[in-house]
Write an enzyme that holds these catalytic residues in place. Structure first.
Site, mmCIF file in Angstrom:
data_model
loop_
_atom_site.group_PDB
_atom_site.id
_atom_site.type_symbol
_atom_site.label_atom_id
_atom_site.label_comp_id
_atom_site.label_asym_id
_atom_site.label_seq_id
_atom_site.Cartn_x
_atom_site.Cartn_y
_atom_site.Cartn_z
ATOM 1 N N SER A 158 0.787 -1.229 0.000
ATOM 2 C CA SER A 158 0.000 0.000 0.000
ATOM 3 C C SER A 158 0.819 1.279 0.000
ATOM 4 O O SER A 158 0.263 2.354 -0.221
ATOM 5 C CB SER A 158 -0.934 0.012 1.215
ATOM 6 O OG SER A 158 -0.187 -0.020 2.420
ATOM 7 N N HIS A 186 -5.570 -4.400 -0.961
ATOM 8 C CA HIS A 186 -5.487 -3.405 -2.036
ATOM 9 C C HIS A 186 -5.552 -4.039 -3.428
ATOM 10 O O HIS A 186 -5.385 -3.339 -4.427
ATOM 11 C CB HIS A 186 -4.209 -2.582 -1.895
ATOM 12 C CG HIS A 186 -4.234 -1.643 -0.730
ATOM 13 N ND1 HIS A 186 -4.667 -0.338 -0.826
ATOM 14 C CD2 HIS A 186 -3.898 -1.830 0.568
ATOM 15 C CE1 HIS A 186 -4.578 0.240 0.360
ATOM 16 N NE2 HIS A 186 -4.118 -0.643 1.223
ATOM 17 N N LYS A 217 -12.131 -0.676 0.925
ATOM 18 C CA LYS A 217 -11.358 0.002 -0.118
ATOM 19 C C LYS A 217 -12.136 -0.028 -1.425
ATOM 20 O O LYS A 217 -13.034 0.769 -1.629
ATOM 21 C CB LYS A 217 -9.970 -0.625 -0.205
ATOM 22 C CG LYS A 217 -9.201 -0.451 1.116
ATOM 23 C CD LYS A 217 -7.883 -1.136 1.120
ATOM 24 C CE LYS A 217 -7.123 -0.856 2.403
ATOM 25 N NZ LYS A 217 -7.789 -1.395 3.615
#
Length: 371
Positions: A158, A186, A217
């Site tokens: 990340s 992610h 996310k």
């Protein structure tokens, strides 16, 4: 002090009372304020109320929890999933169930803090290998041990936006009789065919059987999950301490929102396609300016400055020009690699991205980062 948000997450937000282009959130697909996702949350809110106020194994399990787990399993191409109230608790609940005292964990030095904490909670011996250095990992694996072995890594890192070399890691796991686990917080909704994740990006679905993921996310809601074989998930359900000892599992409205977001991603690749169109356009423009974006190959694109004060100054100057991107420095990133981290979203327009690049060019020149 925290900056305060006065609008929904999006490509543009109202931050501390002014509109800025948002280059800091993990809202990869722009789903945090998608009308269908909001409508699903509202419907569940009216039907089930605000919160669970009990763990799922007592009386806090709602139909939407089961529905979300089924949809996530279909999305990930696995037998089953278990949803936690966040990605942090997914890792802290999972890892101690895989290894314990007398066992060994091999962890990338840049793994997320929740992985590190989960490893510490397990009581296993932790061996840290240099970031994505497979020779170093093998060197550590060659040391004789008596207990079980677990290799664990982020799929997408990340802070740098680079990808773990999962094919090589899978080979080493097979060679040294280790279990390989991937945290794809992610990568889900971002990487691979139709956003199914980094494991599918590398075509390793049949070789990597346990993953953790995030719903906060790309899916625009909240929560985390563990994905894997049904027998394993059913064994994890009554044992993971961060799952069974919380009276606050995912609120029904957030669960319903996440389920709708998963539906939208599975139904159409348009948002994933737009995300990558934006990512490639932005990265190309940055490269032409001569800015250092490190090893990023994903929608997380760092602009590596080096000096912490300059990175902070760059962030402040960008904010003055209507762009919010956060400066990161040690201990978030290694010393000497301070940066501005930018995160692309399907919600950004080309106009937004051009404005960001133009502001970056002006500010970087003023700070002598480029000529």
């Amino acid at each position: 002090m925290y900056r305060t948000l006065y609008s929904p997450q999006g490509g543009r937000i109202i931050l501390d009372g002014r509109e800025v282009i948002n280059m800091a959130s993990n809202n990869y697909l722009g789903l945090a304020n998608h009308p269908a996702v909001v409508a699903a949350a509202k419907e569940a809110l009216e039907k089930y109320g605000v919160a669970t106020t009990a763990s799922r194994n007592i009386c806090g399990n709602y139909p939407v929890h089961d529905e979300l787990e089924e949809k996530l399993a279909k999305f990930k191409g696995v037998e089953a999933t278990l949803v936690f109230n966040c990605g942090v608790t997914a890792n802290s609940g999972l890892i101690p169930q895989l290894v314990g005292k007398g066992d060994f964990i091999y962890s990338d030095e840049l793994n997320h803090g929740s992985i590190i904490d989960g490893c510490r909670l397990s009581g296993a011996k932790i061996k840290v290998f240099r970031h994505m250095d497979m020779a170093h990992l093998e060197e550590l694996l060659q040391e004789p041990v008596e207990g079980k072995r677990l290799i664990i890594t982020d799929g997408v890192f990340s802070m740098d936006g680079d990808l773990a070399p999962l094919p090589e890691m899978a080979d080493l796991a097979d060679q040294y009789n280790a279990l390989l686990v991937v945290d794809d917080a992610h990568g889900d909704g971002v990487m691979g065919p139709a956003g199914r994740g980094t494991v599918d990006h590398f075509g390793l679905r049949d070789r990597i059987i346990i993953e953790t993921g995030s719903l906060s996310k790309a899916f625009g809601s909240a929560g985390g999950f563990v994905a894997g074989p049904k027998e394993f998930i059913e064994a994890l359900r009554p044992k993971a301490r961060s799952f069974i000892f919380t009276a606050s599992p995912m609120a029904p409205c957030l669960t319903a929102a996440a389920a709708k977001a998963v539906d939208l991603v599975m139904e159409n690749t348009a948002l994933v396609d737009k995300l990558w169109e934006n990512r490639n356009y932005f990265a190309d423009r940055l490269s032409k300016l001569g800015l250092n974006i490190g090893t990023s190959v994903t929608p997380v694109i760092p602009i590596i400055v080096g000096d912490a004060e300059k990175a902070q100054k760059l962030s402040e100057m960008m904010y003055e020009r209507g762009v919010y991107a956060q400066a990161l420095q040690f201990p978030m990133v290694p010393r000497g690699t301070a940066r501005l981290r930018t995160i692309l979203s399907a919600d950004h327009t080309k106009e937004d991205l051009d404005k960001v690049v133009d502001a970056l060019e002006e500010c970087a020149k003023a700070l002598d980062l480029i000529r």
